[in-house]
Design a protein around this motif. Structure first.
Motif, PDB file in Angstrom:
ATOM      1  N   VAL A   1       0.826  -1.219   0.000  1.00  9.95           N
ATOM      2  CA  VAL A   1       0.000   0.000   0.000  1.00  9.95           C
ATOM      3  C   VAL A   1       0.857   1.265   0.000  1.00  9.95           C
ATOM      4  CG1 VAL A   1      -1.993  -1.071   1.077  1.00  9.95           C
ATOM      5  CG2 VAL A   1      -0.201  -0.120   2.525  1.00  9.95           C
ATOM      6  N   ALA A   2       2.113   1.158   0.456  1.00 12.07           N
ATOM      7  CA  ALA A   2       2.970   2.345   0.526  1.00 12.07           C
ATOM      8  C   ALA A   2       3.391   2.817  -0.869  1.00 12.07           C
ATOM      9  CB  ALA A   2       4.198   2.052   1.379  1.00 12.07           C
ATOM     10  N   TYR A   3       3.820   1.895  -1.729  1.00 14.94           N
ATOM     11  CA  TYR A   3       4.225   2.303  -3.083  1.00 14.94           C
ATOM     12  C   TYR A   3       3.061   2.883  -3.883  1.00 14.94           C
ATOM     13  CZ  TYR A   3       9.036   0.601  -2.865  1.00 14.94           C
ATOM     14  OH  TYR A   3      10.372   0.445  -2.558  1.00 14.94           O
ATOM     15  N   PRO A   4       1.870   2.254  -3.853  1.00 15.47           N
ATOM     16  CA  PRO A   4       0.728   2.897  -4.535  1.00 15.47           C
ATOM     17  C   PRO A   4       0.382   4.259  -3.953  1.00 15.47           C
ATOM     18  CG  PRO A   4       0.266   0.574  -4.165  1.00 15.47           C
ATOM     19  CD  PRO A   4       1.537   0.884  -3.435  1.00 15.47           C
ATOM     20  N   ALA A   5       0.527   4.430  -2.629  1.00 17.97           N
ATOM     21  CA  ALA A   5       0.230   5.727  -2.017  1.00 17.97           C
ATOM     22  C   ALA A   5       1.185   6.803  -2.528  1.00 17.97           C
ATOM     23  CB  ALA A   5       0.317   5.620  -0.500  1.00 17.97           C
TER      24      ALA A   5
END
Length: 573
Positions: free
Chosen positions: A356-360
């Motif tokens: 979820v961090a990279y998409p965020a």
């Protein structure tokens, strides 16, 4: 009323946590009492135990279910006076509070804590209590036709209670509570949007229910208005709030906050731009507090919420991210999450957080530098941001979790965390596609990653890793095609090695996966041959000498590989 309570008690003894299938004394007794009498009886009870609360919930549900909403002889609907209307509102508030999940579920978000028998029992009781309370809220809907429009406070409480159970993944949600909550929320959302009490209720939830929970969680990077603070005051490095979990009720007691915020963010349509921008400053500190928390599950929730927060901005065409100057604040908050990789962070937890961090981060860049407001400067900033993440995080992390094996040679690497390595290669592919032609600047860093992965002799033990590397190779060829001729040797060598390793392992159980991988390798070589046969001039009207030479010698180079090992003819034909 005592007879009603006795019937509720007996029903719970027969089937704990469930509403009775028959009406027992409710059908005949409910008509003997008024709504305000029912409420006075509930107030008088000692609700300090789970059993007592459930008893009152079952009693009230049975009472409301059999309460007559029409006057005798079909004389029309009953009109509730002020006292009865107040009793109904009190019942809604009480049931909504009873439906909220217990603080015992906070332990589910601890990374190493185990669930004791006492905690499991407390959580089970909370689940059954919530299910009963939601059933009561659904039953209370029948009284709405006889009362004035419910106040925003009542709407806020009911929406808060129901939305907590909309996500099946929450540990406090059961199939029964999810189904009941969905019916409740659908009804109330539709009704309150029609009578214009929906957004005032959301305003109350954000300001009066959620914001106080974060009062002691300060973030110096933002102002009280939810904007970037250009003159932040440095907080003590070891402040009490950072270590005292009691200062974070959103983490220790009101564990439903993240679920509630997620549901609210899903309610904004493009036409709700005004409401969203009004509420935007209320979301920012809560989301940043979660991302900055030292607990990985809450970091994960924070990153997921950030992506949700950015979606209405893009869909409505809002420029609020520019006006508040929060792009760098979000980037600086999420980037440290990318360091949560082995060996310090277990692979499973790392995959969850990075997922979820990279998409965020990508969503942040897209929202800030794309869309209707994009300029030449924005395009440059977007490309720079993508490149920084690719080089400083994705490629760097890939090398960190891979280990060189000196005994096998300097170009051989092992992959002790194959699932995470596969994940990073998939993200690399995403960022390459976003960079487009700018990928050419980073070929010297990308090609070694792809070559060492494809040529690894043990890669067939985890086919998804090789498939991710193959997809990344195809992305590199498509996006950096004007310069790919310089690296054709490494690409051909990696693809050939991978093909031969598959051929040697075709008798293993993973044959179906390896067959698909072989098809993708063939697609990669066809794509490479097409690019080499159709060079694009970099400057001027004619290809560079190197491009021309690669085009002319391509067939000869491929034939030399086939002559070295006949198995490769199936790869290059």
């Amino acid at each position: 009323m005592d007879q009603l309570r006795k019937g509720a008690r007996e029903a719970l003894e027969k089937n704990p946590g469930k509403l009775p299938k028959d009406s027992f004394p409710f059908a005949s007794t409910a008509r003997e009492f008024e709504l305000d009498q029912l409420w006075q009886d509930i107030v008088a009870q000692d609700h300090s135990t789970h059993r007592k609360i459930c008893e009152s919930l079952v009693l009230t549900t049975g009472f409301i279910s059999h309460w007559e909403i029409t006057l005798p002889n079909n004389a029309g609907p009953r009109s509730l006076d002020h006292t009865e209307t107040k009793a109904v509102n009190n019942l809604f508030n009480w049931a909504s509070n009873a439906a909220l999940p217990s603080s015992d579920f906070a332990i589910n978000f601890e990374e190493t804590a185990g669930l004791s028998d006492d905690i499991v029992q407390s959580q089970t009781e909370s689940q059954s209590r919530s299910a009963l309370a939601l059933e009561l809220l659904l039953a209370l809907n029948k009284t709405l036709a006889n009362t004035p429009k419910p106040s925003p406070d009542v709407v806020a409480d009911v929406l808060l209670a129901g939305a907590c159970f909309k996500n099946k993944a929450n540990p406090w949600t059961t199939s029964d509570s999810h189904e009941t909550a969905s019916r409740l929320i659908d009804t109330w959302t539709q009704t309150t949007r029609q009578n214009n009490t929906f957004w005032p209720a959301i305003d109350i939830i954000l300001k009066e229910r959620i914001r106080p929970l974060f009062a002691n969680t300060r973030n110096p990077a933002i102002t009280s208005a939810g904007r970037k603070n250009f003159h932040p005051q440095t907080l003590p490095r070891f402040g009490s709030n950072g270590l005292d979990e009691s200062a974070k009720p959103w983490k220790t007691t009101d564990v439903y906050v993240a679920s509630m915020l997620s549901w609210i963010l899903s309610q904004y349509n493009p036409e709700d731009k005004l409401q969203f921008e009004t509420h935007f400053p209320l979301f920012v500190p809560t989301i940043l507090a979660m991302i900055d928390d030292n607990n990985l599950p809450f970091k994960t929730e924070g990153c997921r919420l950030l992506s949700q927060l950015l979606l209405p901005i893009r869909e409505s065409g809002s420029d609020i991210l520019r006006r508040t100057n929060l792009t760098s604040v979000f980037e600086e908050a999420v980037t440290p999450c990318l360091l949560s990789i082995p060996t310090i962070t277990p692979e499973d937890m790392s995959l969850t957080l990075l997922g979820v961090a990279y998409p965020a981060l990508l969503d942040t860049l897209k929202t800030a530098y794309s869309g209707n407001f994009q300029s030449g400067q924005d395009k440059e900033a977007y490309t720079t941001g993508l490149a920084n993440i690719l080089r400083s995080n994705l490629i760097s992390s890939f090398h960190h979790i891979s280990s060189s094996t000196p005994a096998s040679g300097p170009t051989t690497a092992s992959f002790p965390y194959p699932r995470l390595s596969s994940f990073l290669l998939e993200r690399i592919t995403t960022f390459i596609d976003e960079l487009g032609i700018h990928t050419t600047k980073y070929l010297q860093e990308l090609i070694p990653v792809l070559y060492t992965t494809l040529s690894n002799p043990f890669g067939t033990a985890h086919p998804p890793l090789l498939r991710a590397a193959t997809a990344a190779t195809q992305a590199v060829i498509k996006n950096a095609h004007p310069r790919i001729w310089r690296w054709r040797g490494e690409i051909l060598s990696g693809s050939s090695s991978c093909w031969l390793h598959i051929a040697a392992d075709e008798n293993k159980e993973s044959v179906p996966q390896l067959d698909k991988l072989k098809s993708e390798l063939q697609q990669t070589t066809r794509l490479l041959k097409h690019v080499l046969q159709n060079p694009v001039p970099i400057a001027g009207d004619t290809p560079e000498p190197g491009q021309q030479q690669a085009m002319e010698s391509m067939q000869e180079e491929l034939q030399s590989l086939v002559d070295a090992d006949a198995e490769l003819k199936f790869l290059y034909n």
